[in-house]
Design an enzyme around this catalytic site. Structure first.
Site, mmCIF file in Angstrom:
data_model
loop_
_atom_site.group_PDB
_atom_site.id
_atom_site.type_symbol
_atom_site.label_atom_id
_atom_site.label_comp_id
_atom_site.label_asym_id
_atom_site.label_seq_id
_atom_site.Cartn_x
_atom_site.Cartn_y
_atom_site.Cartn_z
ATOM 1 C CE LYS A 8 -2.083 -0.891 3.729
ATOM 2 N NZ LYS A 8 -3.146 -1.081 4.772
ATOM 3 C CE LYS A 58 -6.061 -4.717 1.873
ATOM 4 N NZ LYS A 58 -5.272 -3.931 3.080
#
Length: 250
Positions: free
Chosen positions: A29, A87
């Site tokens: 991320k 995700k």
């Protein structure tokens, strides 16, 4: 319970690789772009190459807007770059219908390319602060869209935690609904070692952490260290053993 750890780049991913025996998923991320901020495709590729081949790489697509086509393309990009777990933070979806539309596009885009990829519909425990879908709607959104897991994180990283916004009994209901729909349930949001007993008891499948395995517990200024990953995993294993003993004694 699987342990997902979120390094902020390639160097921290190498630290995760040193502790590979203690973790299950390396999550890519970009924290400065949001709680589920998307990193660059080349960073995903580099991290995929930096961690052992038997450790799946997860990648966040971002705290996404209600733009189904845009999000589907972004999700495909993450899969092409080497992520097994995709995700999606449903930040800009204010209704379950919008969220289902976004996630359905993601599922089709990703699984047409890689059928064994794992799609995660992610919502926010503090949804009331940003106006997105109710956290307890996530399992049904994931089910209706064909996703593989429902996840909760926190959108605003201000020191408040998962259980500050969705108390343990509500998280237990989230997990129950996910399992009832045949999904995995993932929980994150400034999770600490003292939360592991509760997370184990309610049947959480994946726990996501960053700050808990950083120096000083600081997700921003601290750096991930292998010894902290090992210590966190040891606590997970201890709670798993204690829970198994309690269940067996009933």
């Amino acid at each position: 319970m699987l342990l997902l750890i979120s390094p902020d780049g390639v160097e921290e991913a190498r630290e995760c690789a040193k502790a590979a025996e203690h973790l299950d998923i390396v999550d890519v991320k970009k924290p400065d772009e949001g709680s589920l901020g998307a990193n660059f495709p080349w960073v995903i590729r580099e991290i995929r190459g930096a961690v052992p081949a038997d450790k799946p790489v997860s990648a966040t697509v971002g705290d996404v807007p209600y733009k189904p086509g845009t999000v589907a393309q972004a999700a495909l990009g993450a899969a092409v770059s080497g992520a097994t777990y995709i995700k999606v933070g449903l930040y800009g979806c204010s209704t379950p219908e919008q969220a289902v539309e976004v996630m359905s596009g993601v599922v089709r885009a990703v699984k047409d390319f890689r059928p064994d990829a794992f799609v995660v519909a992610s919502g926010y425990a503090d949804a009331h602060r940003i106006g997105c879908v109710n956290p307890l709607a996530l399992p049904d959104i994931a089910r209706r869209s064909g996703s593989d897991a429902a996840m909760l994180d926190t959108a605003v990283k201000d020191g408040t935690r998962l259980f500050d916004h969705v108390p343990p009994d509500a998280c237990e209901e989230f997990v129950r609904q996910a399992h009832g729909a045949g999904l995995l349930a993932a929980l994150a949001g400034s999770v600490k070692a003292e939360d592991l007993g509760t997370l184990t008891r309610i049947g959480t499948d994946i726990v996501g952490v960053r700050g808990a395995v950083c120096e000083g517990g600081d997700r921003n200024a601290g750096r991930i260290r292998p010894r902290l990953v090992a210590a966190f995993r040891a606590e997970m294993d201890r709670h798993a053993r204690e829970h198994a003993t309690t269940v067996a004694a009933r």
